[in-house]
Design an enzyme around this catalytic site. Structure first.
Site, mmCIF file in Angstrom:
data_model
loop_
_atom_site.group_PDB
_atom_site.id
_atom_site.type_symbol
_atom_site.label_atom_id
_atom_site.label_comp_id
_atom_site.label_asym_id
_atom_site.label_seq_id
_atom_site.Cartn_x
_atom_site.Cartn_y
_atom_site.Cartn_z
ATOM 1 N N CYS A 121 52.118 47.651 87.857
ATOM 2 C CA CYS A 121 53.054 48.759 88.148
ATOM 3 C C CYS A 121 53.858 49.224 86.941
ATOM 4 O O CYS A 121 54.128 50.422 86.823
ATOM 5 C CB CYS A 121 53.967 48.378 89.311
ATOM 6 S SG CYS A 121 53.016 47.877 90.758
ATOM 7 N N HIS A 159 60.373 52.466 89.759
ATOM 8 C CA HIS A 159 59.067 52.305 90.404
ATOM 9 C C HIS A 159 59.221 52.373 91.920
ATOM 10 O O HIS A 159 60.012 51.624 92.509
ATOM 11 C CB HIS A 159 58.465 50.971 89.962
ATOM 12 C CG HIS A 159 57.258 50.567 90.741
ATOM 13 N ND1 HIS A 159 56.250 51.457 91.050
ATOM 14 C CD2 HIS A 159 56.889 49.378 91.287
ATOM 15 C CE1 HIS A 159 55.320 50.829 91.752
ATOM 16 N NE2 HIS A 159 55.689 49.562 91.908
ATOM 17 N N ASN A 174 53.645 53.009 97.506
ATOM 18 C CA ASN A 174 53.601 52.413 96.172
ATOM 19 C C ASN A 174 52.265 52.758 95.515
ATOM 20 O O ASN A 174 51.226 52.289 95.967
ATOM 21 C CB ASN A 174 53.775 50.894 96.339
ATOM 22 C CG ASN A 174 53.708 50.132 95.032
ATOM 23 O OD1 ASN A 174 53.303 50.668 93.999
ATOM 24 N ND2 ASN A 174 54.093 48.870 95.086
HETATM 25 O O1 UT7 Z 1 54.963 46.815 93.005
HETATM 26 C C1 UT7 Z 1 55.568 45.708 93.608
HETATM 27 C C2 UT7 Z 1 54.884 45.578 94.921
HETATM 28 N N1 UT7 Z 1 55.500 44.722 95.855
HETATM 29 C C3 UT7 Z 1 56.408 45.079 96.766
HETATM 30 O O2 UT7 Z 1 56.967 46.144 96.771
HETATM 31 C C4 UT7 Z 1 56.696 44.090 97.830
HETATM 32 C C5 UT7 Z 1 58.095 43.610 97.880
HETATM 33 N N2 UT7 Z 1 58.315 42.954 99.171
HETATM 34 C C6 UT7 Z 1 58.635 43.655 100.262
HETATM 35 O O3 UT7 Z 1 58.845 44.847 100.180
HETATM 36 C C7 UT7 Z 1 58.771 42.925 101.594
HETATM 37 O O4 UT7 Z 1 58.648 41.543 101.357
HETATM 38 C C8 UT7 Z 1 57.711 43.406 102.632
HETATM 39 C C9 UT7 Z 1 58.048 44.819 103.054
HETATM 40 C C10 UT7 Z 1 56.316 43.350 102.007
HETATM 41 C C11 UT7 Z 1 57.754 42.512 103.861
HETATM 42 O O5 UT7 Z 1 59.073 42.465 104.436
HETATM 43 P P1 UT7 Z 1 59.684 41.033 104.876
HETATM 44 O O6 UT7 Z 1 60.968 41.322 105.534
HETATM 45 O O7 UT7 Z 1 59.687 40.185 103.633
HETATM 46 O O8 UT7 Z 1 58.649 40.561 105.968
HETATM 47 P P2 UT7 Z 1 57.768 39.226 106.008
HETATM 48 O O9 UT7 Z 1 56.607 39.363 105.063
HETATM 49 O O10 UT7 Z 1 58.634 38.036 105.846
HETATM 50 O O11 UT7 Z 1 57.234 39.296 107.483
HETATM 51 C C12 UT7 Z 1 58.114 39.234 108.622
HETATM 52 C C13 UT7 Z 1 57.296 39.464 109.869
HETATM 53 C C14 UT7 Z 1 56.041 38.603 109.945
HETATM 54 O O12 UT7 Z 1 55.828 38.248 111.272
HETATM 55 P P3 UT7 Z 1 56.179 36.771 111.796
HETATM 56 O O13 UT7 Z 1 55.346 35.843 110.947
HETATM 57 O O14 UT7 Z 1 57.643 36.622 111.564
HETATM 58 O O15 UT7 Z 1 55.780 36.842 113.229
HETATM 59 C C15 UT7 Z 1 54.942 39.542 109.526
HETATM 60 O O16 UT7 Z 1 53.693 39.210 110.089
HETATM 61 O O17 UT7 Z 1 56.842 40.816 109.895
HETATM 62 C C16 UT7 Z 1 55.438 40.838 110.123
HETATM 63 N N3 UT7 Z 1 54.864 41.998 109.454
HETATM 64 C C17 UT7 Z 1 54.673 43.181 110.064
HETATM 65 N N4 UT7 Z 1 54.925 43.586 111.319
HETATM 66 C C18 UT7 Z 1 54.624 44.870 111.632
HETATM 67 C C19 UT7 Z 1 54.431 42.109 108.156
HETATM 68 N N5 UT7 Z 1 53.979 43.339 107.928
HETATM 69 C C20 UT7 Z 1 54.107 44.020 109.102
HETATM 70 C C21 UT7 Z 1 53.810 45.345 109.497
HETATM 71 N N6 UT7 Z 1 54.090 45.723 110.760
HETATM 72 N N7 UT7 Z 1 53.262 46.266 108.633
#
Ligand code: UT7
Length: 315
Positions: free
Chosen positions: A108, A242, A272
């Site tokens: 990125c 970014h 992104n």
């Molecule tokens: O260029 C750099 C690129 N990287 C990024 O920008 C990523 C940076 N990280 C983030 O933006 C966040 O960590 C995410 C948006 C990717 C995820 O948010 P989070 O609050 O950290 O969620 P999580 O990964 O801890 O997941 C929480 C829950 C999980 O369910 P369980 O295990 O608690 O039942 C996931 O399975 O949310 C679930 N989940 C979703 N649910 C509905 C993950 N993705 C989704 C989705 N829709 N798209």
């Protein structure tokens, strides 16, 4: 160096969050508050190199230079269909370039890494006019069954043309190599001698670790670089951050205690787009007529590697 032209190009297919929820266990209600993304442009029948050449042609037209004036070309890209030749050569062929064509894969922050290279070569007296194109199709890296990654990304290309000038005030590059945070693997051609087990794995990401890295690296680098340049936050017109996630941008904004209007954003309808993100944002901001001569732009980007970078530019 000095930026004298910008351009961008996007795939025509727009995929909304509701369209994703037709085949994935996700929803607009989950995606918008956590990412700020409402829709993204995704490649369908386009070739990435055509989007890249289109963005470059627009930047060249805006600059007033001809392809024969360009004496160095860098393409920033993470993944495309060709393992060889480099995407820069494919784009260079389409544009009719005859200068060196160079590829970098710095994820990125690739645009700022490319700026650093052209600025160093310019300071060494090795070029006058440079073209940088950032072209990305992260939609082809993720599994479209994995709701935690595929909802985050969009495709596109952005370009800038630079010429002689002293408008790049400073660049700060940073690496925390940790290949287990954002990664993807593909299997190469087999040979009669390969005995190791090999697997093809779509994009994997430790989202929370990346989030922390992004906010910490960005705020630390921006403050350090401004102070290195003898500037304060009051001198900054815009932060070109970014476009990975609106919550990351909000955290950076809060930490820097800077107002909303200093952070142009297009995450809501782009997602992104990796290294293309900052160049598409710059082109859109420029074409809206929001940039004035003398404005101070602070670029900040972060991603796989883990790599991050910041740059201070006078417009
Ligand atoms: O260029 C750099 C690129 N990287 C990024 O920008 C990523 C940076 N990280 C983030 O933006 C966040 O960590 C995410 C948006 C990717 C995820 O948010 P989070 O609050 O950290 O969620 P999580 O990964 O801890 O997941 C929480 C829950 C999980 O369910 P369980 O295990 O608690 O039942 C996931 O399975 O949310 C679930 N989940 C979703 N649910 C509905 C993950 N993705 C989704 C989705 N829709 N798209």
């Amino acid at each position: 160096m000095r930026i004298i032209g910008t351009g961008s190009s996007l795939p025509k297919k727009v995929v909304t969050n509701d369209m994703l929820s037709e085949f994935l266990d996700t929803s607009d209600e989950w995606i918008v508050p956590r990412t700020g993304i409402r829709s993204r442009h995704v490649i369908s029948d386009e070739e990435l190199e055509d989007l890249a050449a289109d963005a470059a042609a627009k930047a060249l037209a805006a600059s007033g230079l001809k392809t024969s004036d360009i004496d160095y070309f860098i393409c920033s890209n993470v993944v495309n269909e060709y393992l060889t030749p480099g995407l820069s050569c494919i784009i260079g062929y389409k544009l009719g370039l005859t200068c060196p064509c160079v590829d970098i894969n710095c994820a990125c922050p690739g645009f700022i890494y490319a700026l650093d290279i052209v600025e160093a070569r310019w300071k060494a007296g090795k070029l006058h006019n440079a073209l940088i194109v950032c072209a990305e199709e992260p939609s082809r890296m993720t599994s479209w069954q994995d709701r935690s990654t595929c909802v985050l990304f969009g495709d596109g290309a952005g370009a800038v043309v630079l010429t002689d000038g002293d408008n790049i005030r400073g660049i700060n590059l940073h690496a925390e190599p940790s290949p287990d945070k954002i990664w993807q693997k593909r299997i190469l051609e087999p040979t009669p001698y390969i005995t190791k087990e090999e697997v093809s794995v779509p994009l994997q990401m430790k989202g929370r670790d990346v989030f922390r890295f992004a906010v910490n690296a960005s705020t630390t680098q921006v403050e350090a670089l401004l102070s290195e340049c003898g500037m304060t936050k009051d001198d900054v017109t815009y932060y070109m951050v970014h476009q990975a996630n609106a919550r990351i941008i909000d955290s950076i904004k809060q930490y820097l205690a800077e107002p909303e209007e200093k952070f142009p954003s297009n995450i809501a309808d782009h997602g992104n787009s990796s290294s293309a993100s900052c160049t598409i944002l710059l082109d859109e901001t420029n074409r809206k007529g929001l940039l004035k001569k003398g404005d101070i732009l602070v670029f900040s980007a972060f991603g796989a590697g883990l790599l991050s970078a910041a740059a201070v530019l006078e417009w």
